[in-house]
Design an enzyme around this catalytic site. Structure first.
Site, PDB file in Angstrom:
ATOM      1  N   CYS A   1       5.413  -3.376  -0.957  1.00 10.94           N
ATOM      2  CA  CYS A   1       4.108  -3.288  -1.627  1.00 10.94           C
ATOM      3  C   CYS A   1       3.412  -1.957  -1.320  1.00 10.94           C
ATOM      4  O   CYS A   1       3.149  -1.639  -0.155  1.00 10.94           O
ATOM      5  CB  CYS A   1       3.239  -4.473  -1.178  1.00 10.94           C
ATOM      6  SG  CYS A   1       1.502  -4.332  -1.627  1.00 10.94           S
TER       7      CYS A   1
ATOM      8  N   CYS B   1       0.041  -2.320   0.397  1.00 15.68           N
ATOM      9  CA  CYS B   1       0.210  -2.661   1.815  1.00 15.68           C
ATOM     10  C   CYS B   1       0.476  -1.410   2.649  1.00 15.68           C
ATOM     11  O   CYS B   1      -0.051  -1.261   3.763  1.00 15.68           O
ATOM     12  CB  CYS B   1       1.360  -3.651   1.991  1.00 15.68           C
ATOM     13  SG  CYS B   1       1.176  -5.191   1.080  1.00 15.68           S
TER      14      CYS B   1
END
Length: 433
Positions: free
Chosen positions: A59, A62
């Protein structure tokens, strides 16, 4: 009697084992804890406050969040009421993801004494620290001396308004303090001197003082101390009298239902604008049912153009904005001349209240420009490209049409999507990358 000794010894051993398991050798050392299914429960039981980042290695959001959490962790660990930051790969440890309803990455949850709540605060390191520092503080701090008042104000910092009740019963504001805890500091001074009364400019008790450290603004409320009146005072003083409009302050407006008196100037930092801002503050003090804001074309041209404000139009310009897609011009007050601006502001407000207005909608082309300023031109091009590819696939294979976001959320969810960003043009969401 002899049986008591072995039983007592066994109890001590079990207690030691229990302590070792519960602590799991965790220490508050300012680093981000890496958790998995074997130690997660132990970690959230070992500390009063744990902020957990449920992430996925693939991600992008993230990856951008991780260094912010790394920077915040040592500061939060050093608080009087420490907050531990932890992370767990919820894409790998799916049982934890299902248990805590993780449907997008990254998702932050704050565990308070083991009980999770959704974290919707800021994600930049500095702002995250400020938010959590406030979050774990008492709802209402009790102050028993002038020194305690000074320490409280200093510790509160400059990012949130401060409310101090002098000679006020804690129970009078406790409910509202809980309601507005994320937006302000609350305290009650039980003992204070005449010097404190002079410093905070009140002459009788009970009194509730609101203080904006960033803007050096102060207001006094002498009652009536009924919940409705108290809440009106608290809400009206959460924002400064005249607020500069930018990315951060727009977020403060998202929960405020008042209309916004927006003044567009050429450069909000020049001397003429500074004088005008003083007049706006005076008008705001007399019209607390409205929010007063200002923005410079030089500071934020894309934003001002959505309201038809640019260097080619008559500036300064005042409008009434609902915070969404509509705004209102007051007939006969399209711009403010340099002479007697105070009277012109008064006429503008009177014209609005009397209904002498023209309803308008935010301009289309400039709105797109503003979206691009929020998202970045590469992101916009990427979105257009993805949509084009999806439409092409739909055309080729109509039996199994594909749409953006149909991937199983449990496998590859994401906490933000292009649609979400474009919907929140003027009131950006709580999550911040």
């Amino acid at each position: 009697m002899r049986l008591l000794i072995p039983i007592f010894s066994i109890f001590i051993i079990l207690l030691s084992i229990s302590h070792a398991v519960s602590s799991h050798d965790f220490t508050i050392d300012g680093t981000v804890l890496e958790l998995d299914e074997s130690n997660f429960d132990s970690a959230i039981s070992a500390f009063d406050y744990v902020l957990v980042d449920f992430y996925a290695p693939w991600c992008g959001h993230c990856k951008r969040l991780a260094p912010q959490l790394d920077a915040a962790a040592p500061i939060l660990a050093g608080l009087k009421q420490p907050v531990v930051i932890a992370k767990v790969n919820a894409d790998k440890f799916t049982r934890l993801g299902r248990k805590y309803d993780i449907d997008g990455f990254p998702t932050l949850k704050l565990f308070m004494n083991g009980v999770p709540i959704e974290y919707n605060g800021p994600r930049k390191a500095e702002l995250l620290v400020q938010y959590l520092k406030k979050f774990v503080a008492p709802d209402v701090s009790i102050l028993d001396s002038d020194a305690a008042i000074s320490s409280f104000v200093e510790a509160a910092g400059t990012d949130f308004p401060i409310y101090i009740g002098f000679g006020l019963n804690e129970s009078m504001i406790s409910k509202l303090a809980i309601k507005y805890k994320k937006k302000a500091w609350f305290s009650v001074a039980k003992d204070f001197s005449e010097e404190a009364m002079v410093l905070y400019d009140f002459d009788k008790v009970p009194a509730l003082v609101s203080y904006h450290p960033s803007y050096k603004e102060q207001s006094i409320f002498y009652g009536p101390f009924e919940e409705d009146f108290l809440e009106d005072f608290i809400k009206q003083n959460l924002l400064p009298l005249a607020m500069p409009i930018n990315y951060d302050t727009l977020k403060l407006l998202k929960d405020d239902e008042r209309k916004i008196v927006l003044t567009i100037v050429e450069d909000e930092a020049d001397e003429k604008s500074m004088e005008l801002i003083k007049l706006l503050k005076a008008a705001a003090s007399a019209n607390r049912d409205l929010v007063f804001g200002y923005v410079g074309v030089k500071q934020w041209e894309d934003f001002t153009e959505t309201f038809g404000g640019n260097k080619k139009t008559g500036l300064p310009k005042m409008i009434i904005w609902d915070g969404n897609e509509e705004y209102f011009s007051v007939i006969g007050s399209e711009s403010i001349a340099e002479e007697d601006q105070g009277s012109q502001i008064t006429r503008f407000i009177e014209g609005y209240r009397e209904g002498d207005i023209i309803q308008k909608r935010i301009g289309g082309p400039s709105l797109i420009g503003y979206i691009m300023s929020l998202m970045g031109i590469r992101t916009v091009y990427l979105i257009v490209f993805v949509i084009a590819v999806v439409m092409l696939i739909q055309t080729i294979n109509k039996e199994e049409p594909l749409t953006v976001g149909t991937r199983d959320r449990d496998d590859h969810g994401s906490s933000s999507a292009p649609e979400a960003e474009s919907r929140e043009v003027y009131r950006s969401g709580d999550k911040e990358d």
